[in-house]
Motif scaffolding. Structure first.
Motif, mmCIF file in Angstrom:
data_model
loop_
_atom_site.group_PDB
_atom_site.id
_atom_site.type_symbol
_atom_site.label_atom_id
_atom_site.label_comp_id
_atom_site.label_asym_id
_atom_site.label_seq_id
_atom_site.Cartn_x
_atom_site.Cartn_y
_atom_site.Cartn_z
ATOM 1 N N ASP A 6 0.857 -1.168 0.000
ATOM 2 C CA ASP A 6 0.000 0.000 0.000
ATOM 3 C C ASP A 6 0.900 1.227 0.000
ATOM 4 O O ASP A 6 1.433 1.630 1.034
ATOM 5 N N VAL A 7 1.099 1.861 -1.176
ATOM 6 C CA VAL A 7 2.067 2.945 -1.327
ATOM 7 C C VAL A 7 1.716 4.133 -0.433
ATOM 8 O O VAL A 7 2.576 4.716 0.226
ATOM 9 N N ALA A 8 0.441 4.514 -0.393
ATOM 10 C CA ALA A 8 0.032 5.661 0.415
ATOM 11 C C ALA A 8 0.308 5.412 1.890
ATOM 12 O O ALA A 8 0.842 6.254 2.607
ATOM 13 N N SER A 9 -0.052 4.206 2.377
ATOM 14 C CA SER A 9 0.186 3.859 3.770
ATOM 15 C C SER A 9 1.671 3.842 4.073
ATOM 16 O O SER A 9 2.129 4.306 5.117
ATOM 17 N N HIS A 10 2.442 3.321 3.158
ATOM 18 C CA HIS A 10 3.896 3.253 3.314
ATOM 19 C C HIS A 10 4.476 4.659 3.485
ATOM 20 O O HIS A 10 5.291 4.915 4.370
ATOM 21 N N ALA A 11 4.028 5.610 2.676
ATOM 22 C CA ALA A 11 4.541 6.971 2.728
ATOM 23 C C ALA A 11 4.189 7.641 4.052
ATOM 24 O O ALA A 11 5.017 8.313 4.661
ATOM 25 N N VAL A 12 2.957 7.466 4.502
ATOM 26 C CA VAL A 12 2.529 8.084 5.758
ATOM 27 C C VAL A 12 3.345 7.547 6.917
ATOM 28 O O VAL A 12 3.849 8.282 7.752
ATOM 29 N N LYS A 13 3.511 6.247 6.989
ATOM 30 C CA LYS A 13 4.243 5.647 8.100
ATOM 31 C C LYS A 13 5.720 6.021 8.047
ATOM 32 O O LYS A 13 6.341 6.280 9.073
ATOM 33 N N ARG A 14 6.271 6.063 6.881
ATOM 34 C CA ARG A 14 7.677 6.461 6.759
ATOM 35 C C ARG A 14 7.855 7.903 7.218
ATOM 36 O O ARG A 14 8.803 8.230 7.928
ATOM 37 N N ASP A 15 6.941 8.781 6.813
ATOM 38 C CA ASP A 15 7.011 10.179 7.222
ATOM 39 C C ASP A 15 6.915 10.324 8.736
ATOM 40 O O ASP A 15 7.522 11.236 9.309
ATOM 41 N N VAL A 33 20.391 10.389 20.149
ATOM 42 C CA VAL A 33 19.104 9.858 19.690
ATOM 43 C C VAL A 33 19.295 8.416 19.226
ATOM 44 O O VAL A 33 20.100 8.141 18.339
ATOM 45 N N SER A 34 18.566 7.504 19.850
ATOM 46 C CA SER A 34 18.660 6.093 19.476
ATOM 47 C C SER A 34 17.422 5.665 18.704
ATOM 48 O O SER A 34 16.392 6.357 18.711
ATOM 49 N N ILE A 35 17.531 4.543 18.056
ATOM 50 C CA ILE A 35 16.359 3.991 17.378
ATOM 51 C C ILE A 35 15.259 3.715 18.401
ATOM 52 O O ILE A 35 14.071 3.942 18.139
ATOM 53 N N GLY A 36 15.661 3.283 19.586
ATOM 54 C CA GLY A 36 14.682 3.043 20.644
ATOM 55 C C GLY A 36 13.919 4.296 21.018
ATOM 56 O O GLY A 36 12.714 4.244 21.283
ATOM 57 N N ASP A 37 14.609 5.450 21.039
ATOM 58 C CA ASP A 37 13.937 6.721 21.332
ATOM 59 C C ASP A 37 12.878 7.022 20.280
ATOM 60 O O ASP A 37 11.778 7.483 20.597
ATOM 61 N N ILE A 38 13.223 6.764 19.035
ATOM 62 C CA ILE A 38 12.294 7.043 17.932
ATOM 63 C C ILE A 38 11.090 6.107 18.016
ATOM 64 O O ILE A 38 9.945 6.539 17.841
ATOM 65 N N LEU A 39 11.350 4.853 18.327
ATOM 66 C CA LEU A 39 10.252 3.899 18.467
ATOM 67 C C LEU A 39 9.336 4.306 19.622
ATOM 68 O O LEU A 39 8.112 4.198 19.526
ATOM 69 N N GLY A 40 9.942 4.790 20.716
ATOM 70 C CA GLY A 40 9.147 5.223 21.856
ATOM 71 C C GLY A 40 8.267 6.408 21.528
ATOM 72 O O GLY A 40 7.144 6.517 22.025
ATOM 73 N N GLU A 41 8.766 7.311 20.704
ATOM 74 C CA GLU A 41 7.978 8.479 20.280
ATOM 75 C C GLU A 41 6.711 8.062 19.550
ATOM 76 O O GLU A 41 5.673 8.697 19.666
ATOM 77 N N LEU A 42 6.817 6.980 18.777
ATOM 78 C CA LEU A 42 5.708 6.573 17.907
ATOM 79 C C LEU A 42 4.925 5.385 18.434
ATOM 80 O O LEU A 42 3.856 5.073 17.903
ATOM 81 N N ALA A 44 6.042 2.450 18.002
ATOM 82 C CA ALA A 44 6.206 1.544 16.868
ATOM 83 C C ALA A 44 7.163 0.412 17.222
ATOM 84 O O ALA A 44 7.925 0.489 18.188
ATOM 85 N N SER A 45 7.142 -0.629 16.417
ATOM 86 C CA SER A 45 8.017 -1.778 16.633
ATOM 87 C C SER A 45 9.333 -1.589 15.882
ATOM 88 O O SER A 45 9.421 -0.826 14.915
ATOM 89 N N ARG A 46 10.356 -2.312 16.318
ATOM 90 C CA ARG A 46 11.641 -2.274 15.637
ATOM 91 C C ARG A 46 11.498 -2.814 14.204
ATOM 92 O O ARG A 46 12.147 -2.318 13.277
ATOM 93 N N GLY A 47 10.639 -3.800 14.035
ATOM 94 C CA GLY A 47 10.404 -4.348 12.703
ATOM 95 C C GLY A 47 9.825 -3.315 11.764
ATOM 96 O O GLY A 47 10.183 -3.262 10.579
ATOM 97 N N ALA A 48 8.929 -2.456 12.298
ATOM 98 C CA ALA A 48 8.337 -1.402 11.474
ATOM 99 C C ALA A 48 9.414 -0.415 11.031
ATOM 100 O O ALA A 48 9.434 0.026 9.872
ATOM 101 N N PHE A 49 10.330 -0.093 11.940
ATOM 102 C CA PHE A 49 11.411 0.830 11.591
ATOM 103 C C PHE A 49 12.233 0.264 10.440
ATOM 104 O O PHE A 49 12.492 0.952 9.445
ATOM 105 N N TYR A 50 12.646 -0.998 10.570
ATOM 106 C CA TYR A 50 13.524 -1.590 9.559
ATOM 107 C C TYR A 50 12.787 -1.928 8.262
ATOM 108 O O TYR A 50 13.418 -2.281 7.266
ATOM 109 N N HIS A 51 11.471 -1.805 8.279
ATOM 110 C CA HIS A 51 10.713 -1.948 7.033
ATOM 111 C C HIS A 51 10.987 -0.763 6.104
ATOM 112 O O HIS A 51 10.964 -0.894 4.881
ATOM 113 N N TYR A 52 11.271 0.410 6.721
ATOM 114 C CA TYR A 52 11.481 1.633 5.950
ATOM 115 C C TYR A 52 12.938 2.073 5.871
ATOM 116 O O TYR A 52 13.353 2.696 4.894
#
Length: 227
Positions: A6-15, A33-42, A44-52
């Protein structure tokens, strides 16, 4: 059957990851700033981060791309305007960048100390490299036009453009030093103005332009930041 992206969903989540990283980088250095900090802000899961993104470094590139895109949005309409002379285009590019920063004065002032921290050297270096990549061909195009119009006297548009971009980045570094020196009362407003005038003259000489034809930073912008 392969799952359809889903291109639109992909763009929103990446943004959303880019938004979170940008917010964190306003108050902390890149190393803090760690990846964990970014995940905590959102949430989100670590898997979601590495998807993008394949790394924190790749996310930083995306943040820098967003900053560059904002500047490009200001510059390109000026460069593409067939009614403006080359000298006018250069002056308007400088003024446009000044307005872009001026419209975000409080934000920019708020992050300066974080931005200048030694730990953020990697961010500054990447941003400078991307600015060079973006601006050299833009300046080269304007210089070619200026040569054709008889306004500039130089035989190497691309090399001259690279020199001007390097000088412009140097001016930015000097401006940051002057900003903090001005806060500390170590320089006068007149000294700041003379510094920018000297750089404007240097641009004119490199281009072989008419004296007084280029203003790197106007008085109103200088006083907005240093007054």
């Amino acid at each position: 059957m392969a799952r359809t992206l889903d291109v639109a969903s992909h763009a929103v989540k990446r943004d959303a990851f880019v938004d979170a990283a940008q917010r964190l980088l306003l108050t902390r250095s890149y190393d803090q700033v760690s990846i964990g900090d970014i995940l905590g802000e959102l949430g989100a899961s670590r898997g979601a981060f590495y998807h993008y993104f394949d790394s924190k470094s790749a996310l930083l590139d995306a943040v820098i791309d967003r900053m560059i895109d904002g500047a490009v949005g200001v510059i390109l309409p000026i460069v593409r305007d067939p009614e403006r002379s080359a000298t006018r285009k250069l002056a308007d590019v400088f003024a446009g960048i000044g307005r872009f920063k001026g419209e975000r004065t409080d934000l920019v002032k708020g992050i300066l100390e974080v931005w200048l921290a030694d730990e953020n050297a990697i961010v500054r270096d990447r941003l400078k490299r991307r600015i060079r990549t973006m601006l050299v061909p833009v300046f080269a195009t304007i210089i070619e036009q200026g040569i054709a119009e008889g306004e500039f006297q130089t035989s190497s548009p691309k090399q001259t453009a690279a020199t001007l971009v390097s000088l412009m980045l140097g001016v930015n570094d000097v401006a940051l030093e002057l900003y903090f020196d001005r806060l500390a009362g170590e320089v006068t407003l007149e000294e700041v103005e003379r510094t920018f005038e000297a750089y404007s003259e240097a641009f004119e000489r490199i281009l072989g332009a008419r004296p007084g034809s280029l203003v790197l930073t106007d008085v109103a912008t200088i006083r907005q930041w240093f007054g």
